[in-house]
Design an enzyme around this catalytic site. Structure first.
Site, short mmCIF file in Angstrom:
data_model
loop_
_atom_site.label_atom_id
_atom_site.label_comp_id
_atom_site.label_asym_id
_atom_site.label_seq_id
_atom_site.Cartn_x
_atom_site.Cartn_y
_atom_site.Cartn_z
N HIS A 143 3.73 -10.26 -9.42
CA HIS A 143 4.52 -9.05 -9.61
C HIS A 143 3.90 -7.90 -8.82
O HIS A 143 2.99 -7.22 -9.32
CB HIS A 143 4.57 -8.68 -11.09
CG HIS A 143 5.14 -9.75 -11.97
ND1 HIS A 143 4.46 -10.90 -12.28
CD2 HIS A 143 6.35 -9.84 -12.60
CE1 HIS A 143 5.20 -11.66 -13.07
NE2 HIS A 143 6.35 -11.05 -13.28
N HIS A 181 9.99 -6.42 -8.39
CA HIS A 181 9.33 -6.62 -9.69
C HIS A 181 8.54 -7.91 -9.77
O HIS A 181 7.33 -7.88 -9.99
CB HIS A 181 10.37 -6.60 -10.82
CG HIS A 181 9.78 -6.95 -12.15
ND1 HIS A 181 9.12 -6.02 -12.92
CD2 HIS A 181 9.75 -8.12 -12.84
CE1 HIS A 181 8.70 -6.61 -14.03
NE2 HIS A 181 9.07 -7.88 -14.01
N GLU A 191 4.93 -6.85 -39.87
CA GLU A 191 4.12 -8.06 -39.75
C GLU A 191 3.60 -8.29 -38.32
O GLU A 191 2.44 -8.65 -38.12
CB GLU A 191 4.92 -9.30 -40.20
CG GLU A 191 5.30 -9.31 -41.66
CD GLU A 191 6.61 -8.57 -41.95
OE1 GLU A 191 7.03 -8.57 -43.12
OE2 GLU A 191 7.21 -8.01 -40.99
N HIS A 242 13.08 -16.78 -48.87
CA HIS A 242 11.66 -16.48 -49.08
C HIS A 242 10.81 -17.74 -49.28
O HIS A 242 9.59 -17.62 -49.41
CB HIS A 242 11.50 -15.57 -50.29
CG HIS A 242 11.84 -14.14 -50.03
ND1 HIS A 242 13.06 -13.74 -49.52
CD2 HIS A 242 11.12 -13.00 -50.19
CE1 HIS A 242 13.07 -12.42 -49.40
NE2 HIS A 242 11.90 -11.96 -49.80
#
Length: 664
Positions: free
Chosen positions: A26, A260, A410, A472
């Protein structure tokens, strides 16, 4: 200004030439950020190329890790042990200049980056670590911990959701020594981002309580002034929005997505040399450029000054100094082994039924005071994960302690904790429900890849959590964690196994350890001294019923008591049975063949696994003809005890299945 541009062009051209030679990489971001890098690395960054790991260095993280070639160029030019040959081997097998920066591979790389946003999140961890440690160790006129965390980040880093999770906390914690350079070039792989990234980034970060400055990223004077202003704000992290041109200097590809992620091409490289007035051949840097970049001498002086300060500190504050050295050498307190043995004896004589999440909290209660380096946190589930102990002190902008309320973050939590560890001085533990590890998955993988000593606490580990239902109730999660290389996964069945699992994680310095813990109470077991020692081997013989063993039951966690009941029932029917508690499959697999054969003799082919999760994982232990008692569907909502019955986790159902398959 002209000479500065010549210096930044050196970094540009090294990056261009390395990508072109590799035919991979890149070039655009290194070309666009070279002017910022020249100012930061030559005028502000506190570092020593002769000792990349000295403790009071500034931390530099390139979050847009695809721009790794810029970092390698900077390290080479500054005097680190990165040669021209290393740059020529960019992205080649086993080189120390891989396609994205990797900690432990390249001197001067602080943390592995690649998945966008994680470098930025980890930098928040490094900055909070610096702030916490400076408060703990520094004294008047003795700022032995006093450094900045600098970050390069791109549009992609800020699009990723983890940037919100981490940067929101950075503002809340008032991390004034965290300074982020946002490479605002308006281009990503797909082209101009105006079609899909229209956020007002300045307002977004102002809302996080950040200090925001916007500059021309190719104007050295503006860059210098912005850094000075940012360093002057000690209560807010700073975002320096740098308007840049991707592929700066390329006549035909600057400002375009074609710059890029692909080499410029030989023709365009030649045109870029001409455009930048860079008359030198590939990989050649004139002596006067090297001289202007090299930081070896100045870095030695800065470190020497700090060492002299540290020596005075050691005389005036000998106890603090000893603790400082211990923590940065990652040495556990000497009395810990003896304390563990005392604790295990106590647990072995007290057979009170508790959940393993509570057993984990009891371990923290016992050992937390001996481990000031232990820094915990939970993703808004502390009362459920039971990660707080009596000595926990919550971290906020007013108070700095040892416990982080991460909120419902999380992914950010896990990446931040990775940064905390790689800063040094801490062992982090983080927690959530096992099913929500999916939110954190890539940072868990990065922890394993980087050999990060982080302890993951994942509770509510099965359908035993009950009424919350299938959203869950983890099914596949334990097995998928076991498949991550270098992640040690432990699912203890009671307090003794939980304590051993914790201790294993504290001792293991080559990677993360995951503790899979129950919500419901579990029967506790007494053990001999040898059995307790064998827990550290991952799997061991917990009980045997009979003398000539013909059946082996392998179980983990909350299913171990069920396995014991099944074995007792089988014994009454005349089948001699062994129960193996397989606390950690990876640890067991690493034992020698003699020990593994003593636990799971090859000649005993009648084998059963019992675990409340995906069953396919257990083929490796029970074989193609073994019996796998597991759950291969999603769960249901209802009381946990009822669900275990519905899904076949009962003595009678398992015994009937064994008799039918093995002995009919």
């Amino acid at each position: 200004m002209l000479f500065r541009r010549e210096l930044s062009n050196a970094a540009r051209m090294l990056s261009i030439d390395a990508v072109q030679r590799a035919q991979s990489g890149h070039p655009g971001a290194p070309m666009g950020m070279a002017d910022i890098a020249e100012v930061l690395w030559r005028d502000f960054l506190k570092h020593n190329p002769n000792n990349p790991l000295w403790q009071n260095r500034d931390r530099f993280i390139i979050s847009n890790g695809h721009a790794s070639m810029l970092l390698y160029s900077l390290l080479h030019l500054s005097g680190y042990n990165i040669s021209i040959e290393d740059l020529k081997n960019f992205r080649q097998c086993f080189s120390n200049t891989p396609g994205h920066p990797e900690v432990g591979c390249t001197p001067g790389v602080e943390i592995t980056t690649g998945p966008l946003g994680q470098g930025l999140a980890s930098s928040v961890g490094m900055a909070i670590a610096e702030k916490l440690l400076s408060q703990y160790f520094n004294r008047n006129n003795f700022n032995i911990i006093d450094h900045y965390t600098w970050v390069f980040a791109g549009d992609g880093c800020l699009m990723e959701g983890i940037s919100h999770e981490a940067c929101s906390l950075a503002g809340t914690w008032q991390l004034g020594k965290l300074i982020v350079f946002y490479d605002k070039n308006g281009i990503s792989i797909d082209g101009e981002i105006s079609g899909w990234f229209t956020d007002d980034t300045k307002k977004r970060f102002l809302a996080y309580n950040w200090h925001v400055i916007e500059i021309n990223g190719h104007n050295s004077e503006e860059i210098i002034n912005a850094i000075k202003i940012a360093k002057g704000n000690i209560i807010q992290p700073s975002l320096i929005v740098c308007n840049t041109v991707i592929g700066f200097g390329s006549p035909n590809k600057s400002g375009k997505s074609s710059a890029h992620g692909a080499p410029l091409g030989e023709v365009e490289v030649a045109l870029t040399r001409k455009q930048l007035n860079w008359i030198h051949p590939p990989f050649f840097i004139p002596p006067h450029i090297y001289s202007a970049w090299n930081a070896s001498h100045s870095g030695q002086l800065v470190e020497l000054s700090w060492k002299n300060l540290l020596k005075e500190y050691s005389i005036k504050y000998p106890k603090l100094y000893s603790e400082y050295i211990r923590r940065f050498k990652r040495q556990l307190p000497s009395q810990l082994d003896d304390k563990l043995q005392e604790f295990l004896l106590q647990l072995n004589s007290s057979l009170k039924d508790v959940s393993t999440r509570e057993a984990s909290q009891n371990f923290l209660e016992k050992f937390g005071s001996y481990l000031p380096e232990l820094i915990g946190g939970s993703a808004d589930l502390a009362p459920s994960n039971l990660t707080i102990w009596s000595g926990s002190k919550s971290i906020n902008k007013e108070n700095l302690g040892n416990y982080i309320h991460y909120g419902v973050r999380e992914f950010g939590m896990t990446a931040i904790a990775n940064g905390i560890y790689h800063h040094g001085g801490f062992i982090p533990y983080t927690a959530t429900f096992l099913v929500f590890v999916d939110y954190a998955r890539n940072a868990v993988r990065m922890a394993a890849l980087m050999k990060t000593q982080q302890i993951f606490i994942y509770t509510h580990d099965s359908i035993g959590l009950g009424e919350d239902g299938p959203t869950h109730q983890p099914i596949e999660h334990i097995s998928t964690l076991r498949y991550i290389p270098n992640l040690s996964v432990w699912r203890p069945c009671d307090s003794v196994e939980t304590a051993v699992s914790w201790f294993y994680g504290l001792k293991r310095k080559k990677g993360p350890t995951s503790l899979i813990l129950s919500r419901q109470n579990i029967t506790q077991f007494s053990r001999t001294d040898d059995q307790v020692k064998n827990i550290f081997k991952g799997g061991y013989i917990l009980r045997e019923y009979g003398t000539v063993i013909t059946i082996i039951i392998i179980a983990t966690g909350s299913e171990v008591p069920l396995a014991i009941k099944v074995a007792k029932k089988l014994y009454t029917l005349g089948y001699h049975t062994r129960v193996v508690s397989m606390v950690s499959t990876d640890c067991f697999d690493n034992q020698d063949i003699i020990y593994r054969e003593s636990v799971l003799p090859t000649k005993i082919i009648h084998r059963i696994s019992i675990e409340a999760g995906i069953s396919d994982y257990w083929y490796k232990y029970v074989g193609l003809n073994g019996i796998k008692i597991g759950i291969d569907t999603f769960g249901e909502s209802g009381p946990g005890k009822n669900l275990f019955k519905i899904f076949g986790f009962t003595v009678n159902k398992i015994v009937s299945r064994i008799k039918k398959i093995f002995f009919s």
